[in-house]
Scaffold this motif. Structure first.
Motif, PDB file in Angstrom:
ATOM      1  N   ASN A   1       0.802  -1.222   0.000  1.00 49.51           N
ATOM      2  CA  ASN A   1       0.000   0.000   0.000  1.00 49.51           C
ATOM      3  C   ASN A   1       0.836   1.274   0.000  1.00 49.51           C
ATOM      4  N   GLU A   2       2.135   1.162   0.262  1.00 51.38           N
ATOM      5  CA  GLU A   2       2.968   2.364   0.265  1.00 51.38           C
ATOM      6  C   GLU A   2       3.024   3.038  -1.102  1.00 51.38           C
ATOM      7  N   THR A   3       2.903   2.255  -2.165  1.00 47.21           N
ATOM      8  CA  THR A   3       2.937   2.799  -3.527  1.00 47.21           C
ATOM      9  C   THR A   3       1.545   3.064  -4.088  1.00 47.21           C
ATOM     10  N   SER A   4       0.524   2.969  -3.257  1.00 47.28           N
ATOM     11  CA  SER A   4      -0.840   3.185  -3.737  1.00 47.28           C
ATOM     12  C   SER A   4      -1.080   4.667  -3.999  1.00 47.28           C
ATOM     13  N   SER A   5      -1.689   4.956  -5.142  1.00 47.53           N
ATOM     14  CA  SER A   5      -1.996   6.343  -5.498  1.00 47.53           C
ATOM     15  C   SER A   5      -3.349   6.796  -4.981  1.00 47.53           C
ATOM     16  N   THR A   6      -4.185   5.847  -4.582  1.00 40.53           N
ATOM     17  CA  THR A   6      -5.516   6.198  -4.082  1.00 40.53           C
ATOM     18  C   THR A   6      -5.518   6.566  -2.611  1.00 40.53           C
ATOM     19  N   HIS A   7      -4.418   6.267  -1.901  1.00 38.54           N
ATOM     20  CA  HIS A   7      -4.307   6.549  -0.468  1.00 38.54           C
ATOM     21  C   HIS A   7      -5.431   5.872   0.313  1.00 38.54           C
ATOM     22  N   GLN A   8      -5.757   4.650  -0.103  1.00 40.03           N
ATOM     23  CA  GLN A   8      -6.745   3.824   0.571  1.00 40.03           C
ATOM     24  C   GLN A   8      -6.058   2.515   0.963  1.00 40.03           C
ATOM     25  N   PHE A   9      -6.072   2.203   2.250  1.00 43.71           N
ATOM     26  CA  PHE A   9      -5.402   0.988   2.716  1.00 43.71           C
ATOM     27  C   PHE A   9      -6.275  -0.218   2.395  1.00 43.71           C
ATOM     28  N   VAL A  10      -5.683  -1.171   1.662  1.00 42.34           N
ATOM     29  CA  VAL A  10      -6.395  -2.372   1.220  1.00 42.34           C
ATOM     30  C   VAL A  10      -5.753  -3.576   1.897  1.00 42.34           C
ATOM     31  N   HIS A  11      -6.557  -4.390   2.546  1.00 37.72           N
ATOM     32  CA  HIS A  11      -6.083  -5.596   3.219  1.00 37.72           C
ATOM     33  C   HIS A  11      -6.175  -6.790   2.278  1.00 37.72           C
ATOM     34  N   SER A  12      -5.190  -7.668   2.372  1.00 41.85           N
ATOM     35  CA  SER A  12      -5.230  -8.885   1.561  1.00 41.85           C
ATOM     36  C   SER A  12      -6.356  -9.803   2.000  1.00 41.85           C
ATOM     37  N   PHE A  13      -6.583  -9.871   3.284  1.00 38.36           N
ATOM     38  CA  PHE A  13      -7.644 -10.709   3.833  1.00 38.36           C
ATOM     39  C   PHE A  13      -8.481  -9.850   4.773  1.00 38.36           C
ATOM     40  N   PRO A  14      -9.521  -9.232   4.249  1.00 44.07           N
ATOM     41  CA  PRO A  14     -10.355  -8.385   5.117  1.00 44.07           C
ATOM     42  C   PRO A  14     -10.991  -9.200   6.235  1.00 44.07           C
ATOM     43  N   SER A  15     -11.229  -8.533   7.332  1.00 47.54           N
ATOM     44  CA  SER A  15     -11.826  -9.201   8.486  1.00 47.54           C
ATOM     45  C   SER A  15     -13.265  -9.595   8.184  1.00 47.54           C
ATOM     46  N   SER A  16     -13.628 -10.796   8.602  1.00 49.96           N
ATOM     47  CA  SER A  16     -14.996 -11.279   8.392  1.00 49.96           C
ATOM     48  C   SER A  16     -15.984 -10.651   9.356  1.00 49.96           C
ATOM     49  N   GLU A  17     -15.495 -10.078  10.446  1.00 47.14           N
ATOM     50  CA  GLU A  17     -16.378  -9.449  11.409  1.00 47.14           C
ATOM     51  C   GLU A  17     -16.849  -8.092  10.890  1.00 47.14           C
ATOM     52  N   PRO A  18     -18.058  -7.711  11.200  1.00 48.65           N
ATOM     53  CA  PRO A  18     -18.547  -6.402  10.733  1.00 48.65           C
ATOM     54  C   PRO A  18     -17.773  -5.261  11.382  1.00 48.65           C
ATOM     55  N   ALA A  19     -17.537  -4.228  10.616  1.00 56.46           N
ATOM     56  CA  ALA A  19     -16.771  -3.086  11.108  1.00 56.46           C
ATOM     57  C   ALA A  19     -17.557  -2.329  12.164  1.00 56.46           C
ATOM     58  N   GLY A  20     -16.875  -1.912  13.217  1.00 55.23           N
ATOM     59  CA  GLY A  20     -17.516  -1.142  14.277  1.00 55.23           C
ATOM     60  C   GLY A  20     -17.588   0.329  13.928  1.00 55.23           C
ATOM     61  N   TRP A  21     -18.111   1.088  14.862  1.00 57.40           N
ATOM     62  CA  TRP A  21     -18.264   2.523  14.606  1.00 57.40           C
ATOM     63  C   TRP A  21     -16.911   3.206  14.508  1.00 57.40           C
ATOM     64  N   PHE A  22     -15.900   2.686  15.199  1.00 56.45           N
ATOM     65  CA  PHE A  22     -14.577   3.302  15.129  1.00 56.45           C
ATOM     66  C   PHE A  22     -13.985   3.160  13.730  1.00 56.45           C
ATOM     67  N   SER A  23     -14.141   1.993  13.116  1.00 57.38           N
ATOM     68  CA  SER A  23     -13.609   1.780  11.772  1.00 57.38           C
ATOM     69  C   SER A  23     -14.441   2.492  10.719  1.00 57.38           C
ATOM     70  N   ARG A  24     -15.721   2.639  10.962  1.00 61.22           N
ATOM     71  CA  ARG A  24     -16.583   3.270   9.959  1.00 61.22           C
ATOM     72  C   ARG A  24     -16.444   4.783   9.930  1.00 61.22           C
ATOM     73  N   TYR A  25     -16.248   5.395  11.083  1.00 58.77           N
ATOM     74  CA  TYR A  25     -16.282   6.858  11.136  1.00 58.77           C
ATOM     75  C   TYR A  25     -14.914   7.497  11.407  1.00 58.77           C
ATOM     76  N   LEU A  26     -14.075   6.852  12.208  1.00 59.79           N
ATOM     77  CA  LEU A  26     -12.808   7.461  12.584  1.00 59.79           C
ATOM     78  C   LEU A  26     -11.627   6.830  11.844  1.00 59.79           C
ATOM     79  N   TYR A  27     -11.458   5.547  12.029  1.00 62.42           N
ATOM     80  CA  TYR A  27     -10.311   4.851  11.431  1.00 62.42           C
ATOM     81  C   TYR A  27     -10.703   4.291  10.071  1.00 62.42           C
ATOM     82  N   THR A  28     -10.950   5.190   9.147  1.00 60.80           N
ATOM     83  CA  THR A  28     -11.354   4.821   7.790  1.00 60.80           C
ATOM     84  C   THR A  28     -10.138   4.317   7.011  1.00 60.80           C
TER      85      THR A  28
END
Length: 704
Positions: free
Chosen positions: A349-376
């Motif tokens: 992700n260091e060379t990403s031009s979109t500045h969006q962090f992409v995980h190879s294996f996203p978490s199966s658990e639903p994102a909480g309010w912290f990930s949805r609103y603050l830690y985007t």
């Protein structure tokens, strides 16, 4: 606020010790005695660290009151020179005597701290020298009864306790032979405290010299993602080897347990011990082994050779150790694998031009309010790829400066004129202004940094597999209690050394100042002058040599030469292990990707064909209703015959229909089922591609 700060810190420190014990220990599986002993040892040591700054501020306030009383009494007695009146004062006469003494917000009334320190210190010393070694052997014992475990613990600690008795007896004989000494109980007590602190200071300097260099360097290396990823590959290769050894060891122990379990039948007197051993085995091995015996088959002492109780105790101990090691390596492998995948994601992700962090294996658990609103994903990219690196570098520089200040002060704290210790200068500057909050914060930060350097080294030490600290509830009972012993032996001399750094210990500073309550409990070091004036002053200077050795990784190089694989950038063995670890991580990623792809395909097929089945069910239901409406008049004459065949669809037929529905979702739909078997046969064709023939067949049967 008198005593309120003390009470608050007592409660806060307890929850801190409980949190750390929960992180490293296992409340559900480990013995209550082990957890209680470790918690008490950690709690008492942390109390010394957190309460000592309050003792320092209270002592400075009491010293101010004493100086004012002496200044008020001096004119009535004799007009002594200014130098004589201020020789024992820690501040200048124009500043300290002209200002009134301000009471600190955390002031502790007189008489509380001496009792508090006496209880804390002697309880911790009883734990580290008497109880914890016994509890350590008790927890590691493989005995099947409390009596057997106590007997084993006493035998293992016989030499340990015998050494204490020999030293104490020799000291008493020496005192009796030299009556001119006339040592009182207080002086004997001081000698014992001095001996314990000397042993602790000897080990303290070794651990502190390593931590002062390694902690700033670890944060600096953490900012180098490439270096951290390569080191993670190295750790993965070593951990996989250890994991394979643990699995092989567990297999061998389980095979031995199986043989013993098959040889000892249900009515043998030793069968209860075998059942205890089996309960300590993993569940899958318990299901494989079982008991493998028949109730009608009795044991015969004349024909078979059975193991003794002593051998079963040894086997029980081996099972406990093998299972603990296997579980620890499995959990550590999963954690290390997750760390390696995350570092690889950061590198991508260091060379990403979109500045969006992409995980190879996203978490199966639903994102909480912290990930949805603050830690985007955008915030995560800036933190992981940009800000985290510079934050670690800044923190590393600050810790390095703090380490340099500690090393300088350790080498110069014995000098009182001029004052060369940086921490003594800072504390005395705040003392002149009676800034008690600054004094307490400066003392706490300094002690906390020293304790972090020492305790982190204790956590990193690994003595083969006998002492090994692992987070996520994977530390065994022996290691937990061993850490409690080290903490209780290292914390008192560490705090005494800190008081010497800030010139609050008269044995070091040689100033007639009021002592802290903690120093009064430690006793006067002048009973053993060669230790107070020699060892305590000059031995800490060795920290310079240890810091230099740690900086050039001399210990790591020596271990590498002895055959212990260490991370060395210029070693061929290290390069081979890095390549092996990289391949292991790649293999685990492919395995995880296959599992995830399979789950996604299964989910897609389920969603797709569940929708198609619903569509076919709706269509067939409407067709069936139209058919019943059109031919209800012709079917009425045969109502009695249909009633005779009603309710004939059994549970087995419905189960078969459900299986056919899963196997042939396009040609069959269970919603076309009616209560009459004949109608059911006709409905099967109406639900699929034979729909055009259904009307003709219905007319033929209707004519009949």
């Amino acid at each position: 606020m008198s005593g309120a700060a003390l009470g608050i810190e007592i409660v806060v420190v307890f929850f801190l010790a409980l949190f750390l014990l929960h992180r490293y220990g296992d409340f559900r599986k480990q013995q209550r005695m082990v957890l209680f002993g470790t918690l008490l040892a950690w709690y008492l040591c942390f109390l010394i660290v957190f309460i000592l700054p309050l003792d320092v501020s209270t002592t400075i306030y009491n010293q101010c009151l004493t100086d004012q009383e002496e200044h008020a009494a001096i004119p009535a007695i004799s007009p002594l020179p200014v130098n004589e009146t201020t020789r024992n004062s820690s501040v200048t006469p124009t500043e300290s005597l002209s200002k009134s003494c301000y009471r600190p917000w955390s002031y502790i009334p007189n008489g509380i701290m001496p009792v508090f320190w006496r209880v804390v210190y002697w309880t911790s010393q009883c734990l580290t020298w008497l109880l914890l070694p016994f509890m350590q052997s008790y927890a590691r014992s493989g005995g099947f009864s409390i009596t057997g475990k106590i007997k084993t613990a006493l035998i293992e600690n016989a030499i340990y306790y015998g050494t204490y008795l020999l030293i104490f007896g020799s000291l008493l004989i020496y005192v009796a032979v030299h009556p001119e000494w006339r040592l009182s109980w207080y002086e004997l007590q001081t000698i014992g405290i001095t001996a314990a602190n000397t042993w602790g200071l000897f080990l303290l300097v070794l651990l502190l010299g390593y931590g002062l260099v390694e902690i700033p360097r670890s944060y600096w290396n953490a900012s180098r993602h490439g270096h951290l990823l390569v080191k993670t590959y190295f750790k993965a290769a070593k951990l996989m080897t250890e994991k394979a050894d643990a699995e092989e060891n567990l297999e061998d122990v389980m095979e031995e347990v199986r043989k013993v379990s098959e040889s000892i039948k249900y009515n043998h007197p030793l069968r209860k011990y075998i059942d205890t051993v089996l309960r300590k085995c993993p569940v899958d091995y318990q299901e494989k082994m079982g008991r493998n015996m028949d109730d009608y088959e009795d044991f015969d002492d004349k024909q078979n050779v059975y193991p003794s109780e002593k051998s079963l105790v040894k086997l029980h101990k081996q099972v406990i150790y093998a299972v603990q090691r296997h579980n620890r390596t499995h959990v550590q492998w999963q954690i290390l694998l997750q760390q390696a995948i995350h570092l690889e994601d950061v590198a991508k992700n260091e060379t990403s031009s979109t500045h969006q962090f992409v995980h190879s294996f996203p978490s199966s658990e639903p994102a909480g309010w912290f990930s949805r609103y603050l830690y985007t994903p955008t915030v995560e990219w800036y933190w992981e790829c940009l800000l985290k690196r510079w934050s670690y570098r800044l923190l590393s520089v600050l810790l390095m400066l703090f380490s340099v200040a500690v090393v300088w002060s350790e080498c110069t704290f014995f000098s009182t004129r001029p004052i060369l210790s940086l921490f003594a200068v800072f504390i005395q500057l705040a003392e002149r202004e009676y800034n008690y909050l600054y004094i307490e914060m400066a003392c706490f930060v300094t002690i906390f940094f020293l304790c972090t350097c020492v305790y982190s080294t204790v956590f990193r030490i690994r003595v083969f597999n006998y002492y090994y600290f692992a987070s996520h509830h994977q530390t065994d009972a022996y290691s937990l209690q061993f850490s409690g012993m080290l903490f209780c032996r290292l914390t008192p001399p560490l705090c005494l050394n800190f008081l010497g750094l800030i010139h609050m210990d008269s044995a070091i500073s040689h100033q007639q100042k009021q002592q802290t309550a903690y120093t009064s409990i430690m006793g006067s070091m002048h009973v053993l002058s060669f230790i107070a004036n020699g060892f305590y002053i000059y031995y800490p200077m060795l920290i310079v040599i240890l810091c230099i050795a740690t900086y050039f990784s001399l210990g790591t190089r020596c271990l590498n030469l002895l055959g212990f694989q260490q991370f060395m950038g210029d070693s061929e063995m290290t390069s081979d292990l890095i390549d092996e670890g990289k391949e292991l991580i790649r293999r685990e990623k492919r395995k995880r990707q296959r599992i995830e792809d399979g789950e996604n395909r299964r989910r897609e097929w389920k969603e797709r064909y569940s929708n198609s089945r619903d569509d076919y069910a709706t269509r067939n239901r409407s067709t069936h209703e139209m058919k019943e409406t059109n031919y209800s008049d012709t079917v009425n004459p045969n109502a009695n015959r249909q009633a005779k065949y009603s309710r004939t669809g059994s549970r087995t037929e419905r189960d078969c229909i459900e299986l056919l529905q899963d196997a042939e979702p396009l040609d069959f739909n269970a919603d076309s089922l009616t209560e009459d078997p004949l109608d059911a046969e006709a409905g099967r064709h109406a639900g699929g591609r034979y729909l055009s023939m259904s009307s003709s067949r219905n007319r033929i049967f209707d004519d009949v």
